[in-house]
Design an enzyme around this catalytic site. Structure first.
Site, short mmCIF file in Angstrom:
data_model
loop_
_atom_site.label_atom_id
_atom_site.label_comp_id
_atom_site.label_asym_id
_atom_site.label_seq_id
_atom_site.Cartn_x
_atom_site.Cartn_y
_atom_site.Cartn_z
N PRO A 176 46.29 48.17 42.04
CA PRO A 176 46.60 48.61 43.52
C PRO A 176 46.70 50.10 43.66
O PRO A 176 46.67 50.76 44.80
CB PRO A 176 48.04 48.27 43.75
CG PRO A 176 48.71 48.08 42.27
CD PRO A 176 47.35 47.69 41.46
N ASP A 194 37.33 48.96 42.80
CA ASP A 194 37.87 47.79 42.44
C ASP A 194 37.52 46.70 43.50
O ASP A 194 37.37 46.90 44.73
CB ASP A 194 39.53 47.83 42.22
CG ASP A 194 40.30 46.84 41.81
OD1 ASP A 194 40.07 45.67 41.80
OD2 ASP A 194 41.12 47.20 40.90
N ASP A 232 40.71 50.65 33.95
CA ASP A 232 41.82 49.74 33.47
C ASP A 232 41.53 48.42 34.06
O ASP A 232 42.45 47.63 34.12
CB ASP A 232 42.97 50.30 34.38
CG ASP A 232 44.25 49.81 33.72
OD1 ASP A 232 44.29 49.44 32.47
OD2 ASP A 232 45.40 49.72 34.41
N LYS A 261 41.41 45.81 26.96
CA LYS A 261 42.48 44.76 27.16
C LYS A 261 41.95 43.43 26.59
O LYS A 261 40.75 42.81 26.47
CB LYS A 261 42.52 44.34 28.67
CG LYS A 261 43.25 45.53 29.44
CD LYS A 261 43.19 45.17 30.95
CE LYS A 261 43.68 46.51 31.68
NZ LYS A 261 45.05 46.36 31.92
#
Ligand SMILES: C[S@@+](CC[C@H](N)C(=O)[O-])C[C@H]1O[C@@H](n2cnc3c(N)ncnc32)[C@H](O)[C@@H]1O
Length: 298
Positions: A176, A194, A232, A261
């Site tokens: 966000p 995004d 990210d 990740k």
């Protein structure tokens, strides 16, 4: 024989053990190994040249530690009460959280632990300037839309560099908008990508060019030279590696800060490929979860 001790982040001892291979001793999250320090992405702090000290009492332990230096952080997974009684006899080390942007504490900070009632392991120098590698900030509870901003604050603090006003930054997987918020507040120009939208309060900040597209479709040549690439994105590490390699091959980006990740099992093979990229480093930051941060600076 020199030794080094490596402190794993909570929940990631197995990852650190995998990385280091056989060690001399496992003291909860502290892995004590023979030999000089090695690269260890999964270490939150590395204790350099730790020494064993036989102690007769609490007072004796405090005296021995004070004779080595002033500032000590305790790691006390066992014999907690005894360790705290020793620590209480040592000079107080400020535990104030850091205001982002302020310099990291400069004084040497040692680490010590009680291996058993009468044995201290103490390292006068560690790789982290923060107790047990725990980088705590004075948080901003109103500006950023998620807590992910803390991870970027930590990365920029640890490397001692940050985007300058006017720098062009690409922020991939930005929703966000915690990282985009950090970058916009530094005065950078942010190309923020995004598939999901930015929080409206972030989207309104000046200097943000938000694009609701997949980061993997972005052609570096179409973007042109950028000062920083941040990612990210939640994706498999191998997919991120491909993206990073495209940007490296393009020669269009000076600096990289990317979260690698893991989903399910830790993908050690791909982590090793990130770590092997020349001039880069791979670290588990205090604010990382099941992920590592890959950093490459010009
Ligand atoms: C952990 S969140 C990012 C949080 C963000 N850094 C912040 O500070 O608020 C991961 C993001 O990756 C995004 N993502 C996943 N696949 C993507 C893709 N192919 N392209 C762009 N973003 C993607 C998700 O939509 C999600 O918003």
């Amino acid at each position: 024989m020199p030794r080094t001790a490596y402190l794993a982040p909570e929940g990631f001892v197995a990852e650190l053990e995998h990385e280091l291979g056989p060690v001399e001793r496992v003291h909860e999250r502290l892995l004590i190994a023979e030999g000089p320090p090695r690269e260890a992405a999964w270490a939150q702090n590395v204790w350099l040249d730790p020494r064993l000290i036989e102690i007769a009492s609490i007072g004796d332990a405090a005296r021995e530690l004070r004779a080595i230096q002033r500032n000590w952080a305790v790691y006390a997974p066992v014999l907690h009460r005894r360790a705290m009684l020793i620590q209480a006899r040592l000079p107080v080390v400020s535990a104030k959280p850091l205001v982002f942007g302020e310099p990291v504490p400069g004084a040497p900070l040692g680490s010590w632990t009680l291996l058993d009632t009468n044995t201290v392991l103490a390292a006068p120098h560690c790789t982290s300037a923060f107790p047990n590698g725990e980088v705590r900030f004075v948080e901003d509870r109103t500006g950023p839309p998620s807590r992910a901003y803390l991870k970027l604050w930590e990365a920029l603090t640890v490397i001692g560099q940050r985007p300058a006003p006017g720098d062009v930054c690409v922020d991939l997987g930005s929703s966000p908008g915690g990282w985009t918020w950090v970058l916009a507040r530094l005065g950078a120009r942010v190309i923020s990508l995004d598939k999901a939208p930015l929080a409206s309060e972030v989207a309104r900040l000046p200097g943000i060019d938000y694009r609701q597209v997949s980061a993997f479709g972005l052609d570096p040549a179409a973007v042109g030279p950028v000062d920083w690439l941040f990612s990210d994105i939640v994706c498999y590490p191998a997919r991120l590696l491909g993206l990073v390699e495209r940007w490296l091959a393009s020669g269009l980006c000076r600096n990289f800060v990317c979260s690698v990740k893991f989903q399910g099992e830790t993908d050690h093979g791909t982590a090793a490929k990130f770590a092997a990229i020349p001039g880069s480093r791979l670290r588990h930051l205090f604010h990382n979860k099941h992920e590592l941060t890959w950093i490459k600076l010009k």
